[in-house]
Design a protein around this motif. Sequence first.
Motif, PDB file in Angstrom:
ATOM      1  N   ARG A  56      -4.932   1.871  -0.979  1.00 52.41           N
ATOM      2  CA  ARG A  56      -4.997   2.196   0.443  1.00 52.41           C
ATOM      3  C   ARG A  56      -4.593   3.627   0.762  1.00 52.41           C
ATOM      4  N   THR A  57      -3.884   4.261  -0.161  1.00 54.83           N
ATOM      5  CA  THR A  57      -3.349   5.586   0.139  1.00 54.83           C
ATOM      6  C   THR A  57      -4.355   6.709  -0.078  1.00 54.83           C
ATOM      7  N   GLY A  95      -2.834  -2.854  -2.713  1.00 55.51           N
ATOM      8  CA  GLY A  95      -2.203  -1.892  -1.817  1.00 55.51           C
ATOM      9  C   GLY A  95      -2.198  -0.471  -2.346  1.00 55.51           C
ATOM     10  N   ARG A 122      -4.961  -7.780  -2.824  1.00 50.20           N
ATOM     11  CA  ARG A 122      -4.920  -6.862  -1.682  1.00 50.20           C
ATOM     12  C   ARG A 122      -4.843  -5.394  -2.109  1.00 50.20           C
ATOM     13  N   ALA A 146      -3.840  -1.058   7.012  1.00 48.08           N
ATOM     14  CA  ALA A 146      -2.547  -1.703   6.787  1.00 48.08           C
ATOM     15  C   ALA A 146      -1.439  -1.118   7.659  1.00 48.08           C
ATOM     16  N   TYR A 201     -11.211  -1.853   7.890  1.00 41.99           N
ATOM     17  CA  TYR A 201      -9.978  -2.369   7.309  1.00 41.99           C
ATOM     18  C   TYR A 201     -10.266  -2.860   5.888  1.00 41.99           C
ATOM     19  N   PHE A 202      -9.535  -2.345   4.928  1.00 40.19           N
ATOM     20  CA  PHE A 202      -9.680  -2.782   3.543  1.00 40.19           C
ATOM     21  C   PHE A 202      -8.949  -4.112   3.364  1.00 40.19           C
ATOM     22  N   LEU A 206      -3.814   3.876   6.182  1.00 39.00           N
ATOM     23  CA  LEU A 206      -3.716   3.040   4.981  1.00 39.00           C
ATOM     24  C   LEU A 206      -4.775   1.938   4.946  1.00 39.00           C
ATOM     25  N   GLY A 207      -5.999   2.295   5.287  1.00 41.53           N
ATOM     26  CA  GLY A 207      -7.091   1.329   5.223  1.00 41.53           C
ATOM     27  C   GLY A 207      -6.922   0.150   6.151  1.00 41.53           C
ATOM     28  N   LEU A 222     -11.149   4.719  -0.715  1.00 40.08           N
ATOM     29  CA  LEU A 222     -11.587   3.729   0.280  1.00 40.08           C
ATOM     30  C   LEU A 222     -13.028   3.983   0.720  1.00 40.08           C
ATOM     31  N   GLN A 265      -7.959   8.022   0.816  1.00 32.55           N
ATOM     32  CA  GLN A 265      -9.112   7.806   1.701  1.00 32.55           C
ATOM     33  C   GLN A 265     -10.432   7.964   0.945  1.00 32.55           C
TER      34      GLN A 265
END
Length: 309
Positions: A18-19, A15, A13, A151, A71-72, A148-149, A24, A21
């Motif tokens: 995700r922070t 994580g 996942r 999350a 959504y990532f 956060l993508g 992403l 952009q």
Amino acid sequence: MSAIHQHPSHIDRAGELRTNQGTLDTLWQQAKILHITEGRIASVDEKLTFSSALQISELLASGKFTEGSRYFLGLDLDTRAPYFAWDTQWVGEVSDEVKSVGFTTLREIGAELSPMEFELSLHATAISNWHRAHPRCPRCGGPTRVDLGGAARFCDADQSQHHPRTDSAVIVLIKDRDDRILLGHQPVWPEGRFSTFAGFLEPGETFEQCVSREVFEESGITVSEIKYLGSQPWPFPASIMIAFEAVTDNPGVAKGDGEEITEVKWFSRAELKAAAADGSLLLPPTISVARKMIEGWLGESAQGGETWR
């Protein structure tokens, strides 16, 4: 009964990605993207359909779908290929017949998917359900946006961040000292449909306390020897099913509560196989943890399932 077999995760996942952009956005251009719209997942011939970023752009340009959200979902553990979900809606009034072309529901397709595709579908469905249900800040009522993508959601008005919720529910395979199992019938189900007992965890309650309470409320029996078997995400709309088995010493008093459970039946292995074979017993779907619990006790695959209502 042994623990329910759990497939290891096939997705990292990631994580930490995700922070950023920018990261992403770069991953999106390389990603395999699962299109999910109004609870339906892109699929053809019982297989998921993954799109590229270019194909998503073309779908947007067609005017058939809203801009939607990205959504990532994570990275393939082996290839490190990125996966995203694109969560959108049809533009205007669209018939159910049109919506079914190229799309299906996780309930319908789940049993046919590979473990990795099932994992991605569970993640995408659960997170889509949460975002759709939480468009506003629970603190100030202001609009929230995807963060956060996917999350989390963020409220610009009061600078608060909000995370997806998952409702914990126990599901219990009740056995007696003769190694029979007790199954119950809910009034919303078709005649002959029976399953294990389940209920939501209440605040301040342990899983074991919840097992004892739910079993007593729905069947009138007391249980002991509560053992954990496994768990399963169940995003219909937002649950995690925590599976247990438990033993009762007073099987004769078993009786449905008349509301959630209108009929209960004890089954030996021979009785369950005979009833499933002749069609008088309908079991829960093969993708459900309830079915896995029953088949784990039975020691083999069971006939009679796939009825959801």
